[in-house]
Design an enzyme around this catalytic site. Structure first.
Site, short mmCIF file in Angstrom:
data_model
loop_
_atom_site.label_atom_id
_atom_site.label_comp_id
_atom_site.label_asym_id
_atom_site.label_seq_id
_atom_site.Cartn_x
_atom_site.Cartn_y
_atom_site.Cartn_z
N ARG A 166 1.84 0.73 15.09
CA ARG A 166 1.62 0.48 13.52
C ARG A 166 2.13 -0.63 13.17
O ARG A 166 2.86 -1.45 13.90
CB ARG A 166 2.07 1.71 12.68
CG ARG A 166 3.47 2.20 13.10
CD ARG A 166 3.90 3.57 12.36
NE ARG A 166 3.79 3.45 10.93
CZ ARG A 166 4.74 3.86 10.05
NH1 ARG A 166 5.78 4.65 10.60
NH2 ARG A 166 4.90 3.99 8.61
N LYS A 188 3.03 30.31 3.58
CA LYS A 188 2.21 29.85 2.53
C LYS A 188 0.86 29.86 3.12
O LYS A 188 -0.04 30.21 2.45
CB LYS A 188 2.53 28.32 2.20
CG LYS A 188 4.08 28.54 1.27
CD LYS A 188 4.10 26.89 0.89
CE LYS A 188 5.02 27.04 -0.18
NZ LYS A 188 4.52 27.66 -1.36
N TRP A 231 7.25 0.33 3.91
CA TRP A 231 7.49 1.08 2.88
C TRP A 231 8.72 1.57 2.95
O TRP A 231 9.49 2.00 1.93
CB TRP A 231 6.66 1.97 2.18
CG TRP A 231 6.58 3.35 3.01
CD1 TRP A 231 6.12 3.72 4.19
CD2 TRP A 231 7.43 4.57 2.49
NE1 TRP A 231 6.56 5.15 4.51
CE2 TRP A 231 7.27 5.54 3.47
CE3 TRP A 231 8.20 4.82 1.46
CZ2 TRP A 231 7.91 6.76 3.11
CZ3 TRP A 231 8.89 5.84 1.34
CH2 TRP A 231 8.74 7.07 2.33
N SER A 253 -2.09 27.10 -5.23
CA SER A 253 -1.87 28.67 -5.06
C SER A 253 -2.54 29.06 -6.50
O SER A 253 -2.60 30.38 -6.74
CB SER A 253 -0.49 28.97 -5.19
OG SER A 253 -0.06 28.42 -3.97
N SER A 300 12.62 6.60 -14.15
CA SER A 300 11.75 7.28 -14.49
C SER A 300 11.52 8.73 -13.73
O SER A 300 11.47 9.55 -14.65
CB SER A 300 10.31 6.25 -14.43
OG SER A 300 9.23 7.04 -14.70
N SER A 301 11.44 8.58 -12.59
CA SER A 301 11.51 9.79 -11.85
C SER A 301 12.43 10.85 -12.32
O SER A 301 12.34 12.13 -12.55
CB SER A 301 11.43 9.81 -10.41
OG SER A 301 10.44 8.95 -9.93
N HIS A 353 13.07 12.05 3.69
CA HIS A 353 12.54 13.39 4.03
C HIS A 353 12.40 14.27 2.85
O HIS A 353 11.20 14.79 2.48
CB HIS A 353 13.10 13.98 5.09
CG HIS A 353 12.10 14.82 5.92
ND1 HIS A 353 11.12 14.59 6.62
CD2 HIS A 353 11.78 16.19 5.54
CE1 HIS A 353 10.25 15.47 6.96
NE2 HIS A 353 10.67 16.61 6.24
N ASP A 380 6.12 22.03 -26.59
CA ASP A 380 6.00 20.46 -25.85
C ASP A 380 7.15 20.56 -24.77
O ASP A 380 7.77 21.57 -24.35
CB ASP A 380 6.36 19.58 -26.98
CG ASP A 380 5.78 18.29 -26.83
OD1 ASP A 380 6.35 17.77 -25.57
OD2 ASP A 380 5.05 17.44 -27.25
N THR A 398 6.44 27.19 5.94
CA THR A 398 4.80 26.62 5.55
C THR A 398 3.76 27.37 5.86
O THR A 398 2.67 27.56 5.47
CB THR A 398 4.86 25.27 6.30
OG1 THR A 398 5.95 24.35 6.01
CG2 THR A 398 3.70 24.25 5.61
N HIS A 457 14.73 13.50 12.42
CA HIS A 457 13.68 13.41 13.13
C HIS A 457 12.88 12.02 13.16
O HIS A 457 11.75 12.09 13.84
CB HIS A 457 12.67 14.60 13.17
CG HIS A 457 12.11 14.87 11.67
ND1 HIS A 457 11.97 15.96 11.08
CD2 HIS A 457 11.44 13.92 10.89
CE1 HIS A 457 11.44 15.80 9.81
NE2 HIS A 457 10.99 14.51 9.73
N HIS A 458 13.08 11.29 12.06
CA HIS A 458 12.66 9.93 11.81
C HIS A 458 13.25 8.76 12.91
O HIS A 458 12.85 8.02 12.68
CB HIS A 458 12.78 9.31 10.27
CG HIS A 458 11.62 10.40 9.37
ND1 HIS A 458 10.72 10.22 9.11
CD2 HIS A 458 12.30 11.66 8.73
CE1 HIS A 458 10.27 11.15 8.30
NE2 HIS A 458 11.42 12.10 7.90
N GLU A 515 11.75 13.38 -0.15
CA GLU A 515 10.65 12.65 -0.92
C GLU A 515 9.46 13.31 -0.33
O GLU A 515 8.31 13.32 -1.04
CB GLU A 515 10.78 11.27 -0.51
CG GLU A 515 9.68 10.26 -1.00
CD GLU A 515 9.33 10.32 -2.46
OE1 GLU A 515 10.49 10.76 -3.16
OE2 GLU A 515 8.54 10.04 -2.99
N TYR A 539 8.52 15.96 0.40
CA TYR A 539 8.20 17.32 -0.04
C TYR A 539 7.99 17.18 -1.46
O TYR A 539 7.42 17.91 -2.22
CB TYR A 539 9.51 18.37 0.43
CG TYR A 539 9.36 18.59 1.74
CD1 TYR A 539 8.22 19.50 2.36
CD2 TYR A 539 10.31 18.04 2.83
CE1 TYR A 539 8.11 19.67 3.66
CE2 TYR A 539 9.72 18.21 4.05
CZ TYR A 539 9.09 19.01 4.72
OH TYR A 539 8.73 19.22 5.99
N HIS A 576 0.86 -1.15 -0.11
CA HIS A 576 -0.08 0.12 0.09
C HIS A 576 0.78 1.37 -0.02
O HIS A 576 0.53 2.12 -0.66
CB HIS A 576 -0.98 -0.11 1.24
CG HIS A 576 -1.65 1.23 1.46
ND1 HIS A 576 -2.48 2.06 0.81
CD2 HIS A 576 -1.20 2.24 2.53
CE1 HIS A 576 -2.91 3.13 1.30
NE2 HIS A 576 -2.25 3.14 2.38
#
Lengths: 547, 198
Positions: free
Chosen positions: A467, A348, A158, A285, A186-187, A270, A122, A345, A319-320, A272, A274, A93
């Site tokens: 979890r 924003k 994950w 926006s 690909s990314s 991390h 293009d 943040t 922080h993880h 990732e 963002y 998932h």
């Protein structure tokens, strides 16, 4: 369920979805017929549509996996699946939603909209664009096929922490690594393409600070991708070598260190997160000013805030890992650096609210999703601040509070922004407005479903529910009951989203070129609706709107 | 759009690609460079309990008799090695600057000879740099015959500059198998003698 997805349905559906988008062809040579047209297309609009449809299919597959998890957690005890399969479901998932649903959806929107928004004919590298799309069905076909392999698919979460993903991993892990490599390539190719397009293909007269914010946020996201996807590739290469070639990067027996895995993973991981939210900021926006009928408040500060978030994202990975036994100085550094992200943040969120202030607001479907985004993403941001407090994190770590936090920023955050973007740009893609009544049903059922699912997780997490465990103590039964009901409500209401899109492709109220009024006036609204297959073959003259 | 405009655009695209590819290659290399950098960083700072695994000489400094520090020993078995590792005493009280010797026993409980290695760790991390090991079985890999039992010493000091807030130091040893080892570099017996000399 048959999780393996052949690319066939992608093709068929994309044909029907896009055909309505370009009824009349220019004098270009006729494109190849049938499947070859989609295999060989270099048109940014067709590739964008394929990305979006692929992402939608994967969103449903990842969603089915989530519903298997919620079904098992509906009651305490083990009812439907065994714990091994439960672990594969939580892992798949997460992987599918992150790498196959959210990221390709944003890339699809970028492909469709960035050339239109900057007045380019293009993408800068059209053939590379085709290649980076077609890598995705390969990567995720391979990933899903691991579920059918002996020993099952990935079951280590994950985040695939070593040694769970090396010493104790199922034999299919090598395929998982390969599929992640392909998705990463690909990314990366997509990111190079987007940077090359934005930096070199803007309409004459359009300065960087004239670009729509979706373009800006995607430019910064592309830089993040280029910086961290190679680190992910490095980590999984090290895993591959540990598993197959006897190295000991993460194996303490051979002088390696499993904690190194976590450092490397989160140095990628991390930024990732963002990568998955900055383009959402860009979409919101664009939508809020359009339906508040005001110019966006603080355009320049939005750009600087996005850049600040991107730079800070490289300094907060620790922080993880507060509970790995980090020295006090490290905990303090990561704690304060993380809290610092709340400043840009906050800028924003302030700007969005200031744009709404005294606006002439109307609540069309894209605006509903954008407003829900602002509110619910902010809730996710606040729980993030709570998790940033190192001493408190010792309690929250690996509980459902974390699950509640990142689902609030990813589902009513990233996913709602994608849906808002789809509703906002559907008139441009299809020439028709989406069905308002159905879209409203979709919105309200989604909002209720999301909050029913994820809000109780805050409480079960604070009470200590861990979890990734298929069973739980009795005192968590009520919260999980509500979460599971909400999850099924949210999941099934997404069928309405598909219905709205299909109806919108088939017909509906005709949309003019400037479909959402005078405050949605970026360059994409200057081409006819539906946008013809080829646009801006002669560059438009960019006129700066009076800010 | 004129021909020269198009050429300028093409050149710009090409420049962007090369820069991006250079950044990509750099970041991929950086990920691998982080492995030794991490190791060096941990050793220099003592974070992560990564101790120096080479012998250090005894420093004859004055024993700080005003201070008592508890040193605890934990032995653990990593998976895949049918050995037992025991320590004669789980805990000693000592002064900073004092040299102490503790004996560990290794016994091979399987029917064949095997190689193993004890990987050390120190907690809290702030004490790591102040643990001075003069002799340790953890410097070398050991070989044990089937059913063999071996006693090996750990000789160490706590440096006098041990941070004042540290009252307890825990030394952890985890046994791991040494795989694919056929040519013995040094027998465990010789290692033992060296330990006794020290």
């Amino acid at each position: 369920m048959a999780p393996k997805v052949p690319p066939q349905p992608t093709l068929e559906q994309s044909t029907s979805a896009v055909d309505a988008g370009h009824g009349h062809h220019h004098a270009h040579e006729a494109p190849p017929k049938g499947i070859m047209r989609w295999l060989l297309t270099t048109n940014h609009k067709e590739i964008g549509s394929m990305y979006l449809i692929f992402s939608l299919i994967m969103f449903f597959i990842g969603g089915i996996f989530a519903l298997v998890v919620r079904l098992e957690l509906f009651q305490p005890g083990l009812q439907f699946v065994n714990p091994e399969f439960f672990n594969q479901m939580t892992t798949m998932h997460g992987l599918i939603m992150v790498f196959a649903a959210v990221m390709p959806a944003f890339t699809g929107l970028a492909n469709w909209m960035i050339p239109l928004q900057i007045g380019a004919p293009d993408m800068a590298l059209p053939r590379l664009n085709n290649f980076s799309f077609w890598l995705l069905p390969v990567a995720f076909g391979l990933l899903l096929s691991t579920l059918l392999m002996p020993g099952g698919g990935p079951n280590f979460g994950w985040t695939f922490y070593a040694p769970l993903s090396t010493t104790y991993a199922p034999p299919s892990t090598t395929f998982f690594i390969l599929s992640l490599h392909i998705a990463g390539i690909s990314s990366i190719l997509g990111a190079i393409n987007i940077i090359a397009t934005i930096l070199n293909m803007r309409a004459p007269g359009m300065r960087m600070m004239d670009m729509p914010l979706f373009v800006w946020t995607w430019l910064i996201t592309s830089f993040l991708l280029i910086a961290v996807m190679p680190v992910l590739a490095g980590v999984i290469t090290m895993m591959l070598m540990d598993i197959n070639f006897g190295t000991s990067f993460f194996n303490a027996a051979g002088g390696g260190d499993p904690v190194l895995f976590q450092h490397l993973f989160w140095f990628f991981g991390h930024p990732e997160v963002y990568i998955m939210i900055l383009p959402a900021f860009g979409i919101v926006s664009a939508i809020i000013p359009a339906f508040a009928r005001k110019r966006l408040f603080g355009y320049a500060s939005m750009v600087y805030a996005t850049a600040a978030i991107a730079i800070l994202s490289f300094m907060v990975w620790g922080h993880h890992m507060f509970v790995v036994g980090m020295p006090l100085a490290g905990q303090l550094f990561f704690m304060y650096a993380t809290m610092l992200i709340a400043v840009p943040t906050g800028v924003k969120v302030f700007n969005w609210v200031a744009t709404l202030f005294r606006g002439s607001i109307s609540f069309e479907p894209p605006m509903l999703f954008a407003l829900a985004f602002v509110v619910l993403f902010t809730i996710g941001g606040f729980s993030g601040l709570m998790l940033a407090i190192a001493p408190a994190d010792f309690q929250y770590h690996d509980t459902y509070f974390v699950v509640a936090h990142f689902h609030y920023v990813l589902v009513p955050g990233a996913v709602f922004a994608i849906m808002a973007g789809v509703y906002y740009w559907l008139p441009k893609w299809t020439g028709h407005y989406p069905n308002v009544r159905l879209a409203q049903w979709h919105f309200w059922l989604s909002v209720i479903g999301v909050n029913l699912t994820f809000f109780p997780m805050h409480f079960s997490g604070l009470a200590g529910m861990p979890r990734r465990i298929p069973d739980y103590a009795l005192q968590f039964a009520d919260f999980n009951f509500v979460s599971s009901l909400g999850a099924f409500l949210f999941g099934f209401s997404q069928l309405l989203f598909v219905a709205v899109i299909i109806l919108c492709v088939r017909g509906g109220k005709k949309a003019p070129a400037q479909a959402w009024g005078e405050f949605a006036d970026d360059l994409e609204w200057s081409v006819p609706s539906p946008a013809p297959l080829h646009t801006f073959e002669t560059p438009p003259t960019f006129q700066r709107p009076a800010h | 759009m004129t021909q020269s405009d198009r050429e300028i655009r093409q050149a710009g695209v090409r420049r962007t690609i090369w820069r991006s590819v250079a950044a990509l290659v750099g970041m991929f290399a950086f990920a691998f460079a982080l492995v030794p950098l991490y190791d060096v960083f941990c050793r220099v700072t003592g974070i992560n309990g990564a101790v120096d695994t080479t012998a250090q000489s005894i420093v004859h400094e004055e024993v700080d008799e005003s201070r008592m520090v508890t040193v605890q020993f934990i032995t653990r078995n990593g998976s895949g090695l049918p050995w037992r590792m025991e320590v004669e005493t789980r805990q000693v009280r000592m002064h900073p600057g004092q040299t102490t010797e503790v004996h560990f026993t290794f016994s091979n409980q399987s029917g064949g000879e095997s190689w193993g290695r004890a990987v050390p760790g120190v907690s809290p991390a702030t004490a790591t740099r102040h643990v001075r090991k003069v002799s340790c079985f953890c410097f070398e890999e050991q070989k044990l015959q089937a059913g063999e039992r071996l006693e090996l010493p750990l000789v160490f000091q706590l440096a006098r500059d041990l941070p004042p807030e540290v009252n307890t130091v825990t030394l952890v040893y985890t046994l791991y198998p040494v795989e694919g080892k056929s040519e013995p570099l040094q027998t465990a017996g010789a290692q033992n003698k060296e330990g006794e000399e020290a």
